[in-house]
Write a protein that holds these residues in place. Structure first.
Motif, PDB file in Angstrom:
ATOM      1  N   GLY A  52       1.418   0.991 -12.476  1.00  0.00           N
ATOM      2  CA  GLY A  52       2.838   0.850 -12.828  1.00  0.00           C
ATOM      3  C   GLY A  52       3.696   0.730 -11.592  1.00  0.00           C
ATOM      4  N   GLU A  53       3.402   1.581 -10.584  1.00  0.00           N
ATOM      5  CA  GLU A  53       4.217   1.571  -9.365  1.00  0.00           C
ATOM      6  C   GLU A  53       4.070   0.261  -8.600  1.00  0.00           C
ATOM      7  OE1 GLU A  53       3.574   4.977  -6.870  1.00  0.00           O
ATOM      8  OE2 GLU A  53       4.090   6.363  -8.466  1.00  0.00           O
ATOM      9  N   ALA A  54       2.889  -0.348  -8.712  1.00  0.00           N
ATOM     10  CA  ALA A  54       2.645  -1.596  -7.977  1.00  0.00           C
ATOM     11  C   ALA A  54       2.660  -2.786  -8.929  1.00  0.00           C
ATOM     12  CB  ALA A  54       1.330  -1.505  -7.229  1.00  0.00           C
ATOM     13  N   SER A  86       0.850  -1.195   0.000  1.00  0.00           N
ATOM     14  CA  SER A  86       0.000   0.000   0.000  1.00  0.00           C
ATOM     15  C   SER A  86       0.880   1.237   0.000  1.00  0.00           C
ATOM     16  CB  SER A  86      -0.954   0.001   1.199  1.00  0.00           C
ATOM     17  OG  SER A  86      -0.252   0.026   2.411  1.00  0.00           O
ATOM     18  N   CYS A  87       0.459   2.219  -0.790  1.00  0.00           N
ATOM     19  CA  CYS A  87       1.261   3.440  -0.841  1.00  0.00           C
ATOM     20  C   CYS A  87       1.048   4.204   0.463  1.00  0.00           C
ATOM     21  CB  CYS A  87       0.887   4.266  -2.072  1.00  0.00           C
ATOM     22  SG  CYS A  87      -0.501   5.383  -1.838  1.00  0.00           S
ATOM     23  N   PRO A  88       1.999   5.034   0.848  1.00  0.00           N
ATOM     24  CA  PRO A  88       1.871   5.720   2.143  1.00  0.00           C
ATOM     25  C   PRO A  88       0.832   6.848   2.120  1.00  0.00           C
ATOM     26  CG  PRO A  88       3.868   6.420   1.019  1.00  0.00           C
ATOM     27  CD  PRO A  88       3.281   5.326   0.191  1.00  0.00           C
ATOM     28  N   SER A  89       0.353   7.175   0.921  1.00  0.00           N
ATOM     29  CA  SER A  89      -0.509   8.329   0.670  1.00  0.00           C
ATOM     30  C   SER A  89       0.326   9.608   0.738  1.00  0.00           C
ATOM     31  CB  SER A  89      -1.675   8.413   1.648  1.00  0.00           C
ATOM     32  OG  SER A  89      -2.575   9.410   1.207  1.00  0.00           O
ATOM     33  N   CYS A  90      -0.152  10.637   0.068  1.00  0.00           N
ATOM     34  CA  CYS A  90       0.533  11.939   0.098  1.00  0.00           C
ATOM     35  C   CYS A  90      -0.463  12.995  -0.345  1.00  0.00           C
ATOM     36  CB  CYS A  90       1.765  11.908  -0.812  1.00  0.00           C
ATOM     37  SG  CYS A  90       1.374  11.910  -2.561  1.00  0.00           S
ATOM     38  N   GLY A  91       0.027  14.208  -0.555  1.00  0.00           N
ATOM     39  CA  GLY A  91      -0.865  15.307  -0.927  1.00  0.00           C
ATOM     40  C   GLY A  91      -1.568  15.096  -2.256  1.00  0.00           C
ATOM     41  N   ARG A  92      -1.136  14.146  -3.046  1.00  0.00           N
ATOM     42  CA  ARG A  92      -1.792  13.893  -4.347  1.00  0.00           C
ATOM     43  C   ARG A  92      -3.032  13.008  -4.206  1.00  0.00           C
ATOM     44  NH1 ARG A  92       3.353  13.159  -6.245  1.00  0.00           N
ATOM     45  NH2 ARG A  92       4.028  14.990  -7.396  1.00  0.00           N
ATOM     46  N   ALA A  93      -3.118  12.265  -3.114  1.00  0.00           N
ATOM     47  CA  ALA A  93      -4.232  11.313  -2.961  1.00  0.00           C
ATOM     48  C   ALA A  93      -5.545  12.076  -2.817  1.00  0.00           C
ATOM     49  CB  ALA A  93      -3.994  10.442  -1.742  1.00  0.00           C
ATOM     50  N   GLU A  94      -6.561  11.576  -3.487  1.00  0.00           N
ATOM     51  CA  GLU A  94      -7.863  12.251  -3.411  1.00  0.00           C
ATOM     52  C   GLU A  94      -8.904  11.394  -2.689  1.00  0.00           C
ATOM     53  OE1 GLU A  94      -8.212  15.217  -7.066  1.00  0.00           O
ATOM     54  OE2 GLU A  94      -7.657  13.200  -7.694  1.00  0.00           O
ATOM     55  N   VAL A 120      -2.821  -1.360  -2.843  1.00  0.00           N
ATOM     56  CA  VAL A 120      -3.777  -0.260  -2.681  1.00  0.00           C
ATOM     57  C   VAL A 120      -2.979   1.024  -2.918  1.00  0.00           C
ATOM     58  CG1 VAL A 120      -5.306   0.941  -1.065  1.00  0.00           C
ATOM     59  CG2 VAL A 120      -5.172  -1.562  -1.024  1.00  0.00           C
ATOM     60  N   MET A 121      -3.273   1.708  -4.035  1.00  0.00           N
ATOM     61  CA  MET A 121      -2.466   2.860  -4.439  1.00  0.00           C
ATOM     62  C   MET A 121      -3.328   4.114  -4.551  1.00  0.00           C
ATOM     63  SD  MET A 121       0.404   1.257  -4.758  1.00  0.00           S
ATOM     64  CE  MET A 121       1.524   2.350  -5.611  1.00  0.00           C
ATOM     65  N   GLY A 122      -2.687   5.261  -4.359  1.00  0.00           N
ATOM     66  CA  GLY A 122      -3.431   6.517  -4.330  1.00  0.00           C
ATOM     67  C   GLY A 122      -3.521   7.256  -5.645  1.00  0.00           C
ATOM     68  N   CYS A 123      -2.885   6.788  -6.706  1.00  0.00           N
ATOM     69  CA  CYS A 123      -2.895   7.512  -7.978  1.00  0.00           C
ATOM     70  C   CYS A 123      -3.375   6.642  -9.123  1.00  0.00           C
ATOM     71  CB  CYS A 123      -1.492   7.989  -8.341  1.00  0.00           C
ATOM     72  SG  CYS A 123      -0.902   9.246  -7.256  1.00  0.00           S
ATOM     73  N   VAL A 124      -4.355   7.142  -9.850  1.00  0.00           N
ATOM     74  CA  VAL A 124      -4.879   6.373 -10.976  1.00  0.00           C
ATOM     75  C   VAL A 124      -3.826   6.256 -12.086  1.00  0.00           C
ATOM     76  CG1 VAL A 124      -6.669   6.278 -12.756  1.00  0.00           C
ATOM     77  CG2 VAL A 124      -7.232   7.086 -10.479  1.00  0.00           C
TER      78      VAL A 124
HETATM   79  S1  SF4 Z   1       0.831   6.387  -5.151  1.00  0.00           S
HETATM   80 FE1  SF4 Z   1       0.154   8.491  -5.456  1.00  0.00          FE
HETATM   81  S2  SF4 Z   1      -0.966   9.008  -3.579  1.00  0.00           S
HETATM   82 FE2  SF4 Z   1       0.275   7.210  -3.118  1.00  0.00          FE
HETATM   83  S3  SF4 Z   1       2.113   8.088  -2.266  1.00  0.00           S
HETATM   84 FE3  SF4 Z   1       2.500   7.729  -4.455  1.00  0.00          FE
HETATM   85  S4  SF4 Z   1       2.023   9.694  -5.398  1.00  0.00           S
HETATM   86 FE4  SF4 Z   1       1.119   9.736  -3.323  1.00  0.00          FE
END
Ligand code: SF4
Length: 350
Positions: free
Chosen positions: A304-306, A262-270, A295-299
């Motif tokens: 790709g990241e996961a 799971s991503c840590p979440s950040c200011g980009r997560a909606e 479970v990722m925060g960016c569409v």
């Molecule tokens: S996946 Fe998106 S919301 Fe999650 S930490 Fe990375 S940039 Fe932030």
């Protein structure tokens, strides 16, 4: 790729430790062993979460006697933890213990050790020489470090058992201090071929204890040292088993149950990624099969990241995409995030 140290395989009941066997996960009950019902319940809970060998405390004869009834009601091998009184070891063996743990710091009389070894040999029951930094025997050799004293204590006991023609031996050298533990295991690993049981003793409450254990046990495992592990935590032993598997999974040494990425979440997560990850984790705990779920925060970047994940969700404002092996399979609205992800997990596993 980790190249494991070659160790001599050793049988504890139905389980092999060492040789080409996978790294075995152990724990220890926290019940009063004389309370047979409570002990059996806890061993069954441990078995259900993947514990493969369980150690139980044997502080008196009633506890040693209880082993025979406990054994009839559980399916994993039982190791009797013996301190001070060699007669408890004899009783535990008679009761059918699949292994003994002896502390060379507190059973030192050669005649008593010989009696235990004779009984263990008759039954082909292995003995773990469990050295603990907090209860070392007086050393006959001048030493420079605690680690060296631990190694010497183990080597002296090994010599004593070997002189009795006994080699069903496993070794542990546990300390609270991580560098000491690592030094002790590295040294002994280069001197003997008996299997090694790794652990950081009295590691603490779950958060700090899991980190200490992961660092100490993880460094050794990465060097190929270690045939079985026990994580010691001040909590229900189920968490010891869960933590042990997380350590093994992190090093790709064992696969066990689901892994949550799971991503840590950040200011980009909606969306609230942290709550979603917690809900997914709760549901995954009911699944036994190995699967990596993300479970990722960016569409845009999520799949790709996961890309290591088997199944995942990448969430955006009001909607998210479900992906499988990095490829998008569907788009779902926010209210369906959890349900749709778990449905895809189910599909993947079937
Ligand atoms: S996946 Fe998106 S919301 Fe999650 S930490 Fe990375 S940039 Fe932030």
């Amino acid at each position: 790729m980790i190249i494991r140290r070659q160790s001599k395989p050793l049988r504890f009941g139905t389980i092999i430790i060492g040789g080409d066997a996978p790294i075995i996960v152990q724990s220890m009950t926290k019940t009063d062993t004389r309370d047979i019902q409570a002990t059996v319940i806890q061993i069954k809970e441990l078995t259900d979460c993947g514990c493969e060998i369980v150690r139980i405390a044997v502080p008196d004869f009633e506890a040693a006697q209880a082993i025979s009834t406990i054994k009839k009601n559980v399916s994993i091998p039982i190791v009797a933890d013996i301190h001070f009184d060699y007669r408890l070891a004899l009783k535990a063996l008679k009761s059918g213990a699949d292994g003994l743990r002896l502390n060379p710091g507190n059973i030192r009389n050669p005649e008593q050790v010989a009696k235990i070894v004779k009984a263990a040999k008759q039954r082909q029951t292995p003995i773990r020489i469990g050295v603990n930094a907090g209860s070392l025997p007086p050393s006959s050799k001048p030493c420079v470090s605690i680690a060296e004293q631990m190694v010497n204590a183990a080597l002296e006991q090994i010599e004593s058992l070997e002189s009795l023609d006994f080699d069903l031996i496993k070794i542990s050298l546990k300390a609270f201090d991580v560098p000491t533990t690592i030094e002790a295991y590295r040294t002994i690993a280069s001197k003997i071929t008996y299997p090694l049981h790794l652990g950081i003793t009295e590691a603490g409450l779950p958060r700090a204890g899991a980190v200490r254990s992961a660092v100490g046990i993880g460094i050794l495992l990465h060097e190929g040292i270690g045939d079985t592990i026990r994580v010691s935590l001040s909590t229900h032993p189920r968490e010891e088993v869960d933590t042990a598997y997380e350590i093994l999974k992190s090093l790709d040494l064992r696969q066990h149950g689901p892994t949550l990425i799971s991503c840590p979440s950040c200011g980009r997560a909606e969306v609230d990624i942290i709550s979603l990850a917690e809900s997914v984790d709760k549901k995954l705990r009911k699944i036994n099969k190995p699967i990596k779920v993300a479970v990722m925060g960016c569409v845009v970047n999520g799949p790709g990241e996961a890309k290591d994940a088997d199944v995942g969700i990448a969430c955006g404002k009001g909607k998210g995409v479900i992906f499988r092996k990095g490829k998008i399979v569907s788009t779902v609205t926010e209210k369906d995030f959890l349900g749709a992800l778990m449905a895809e997990v189910k599909n993947f596993l079937n």
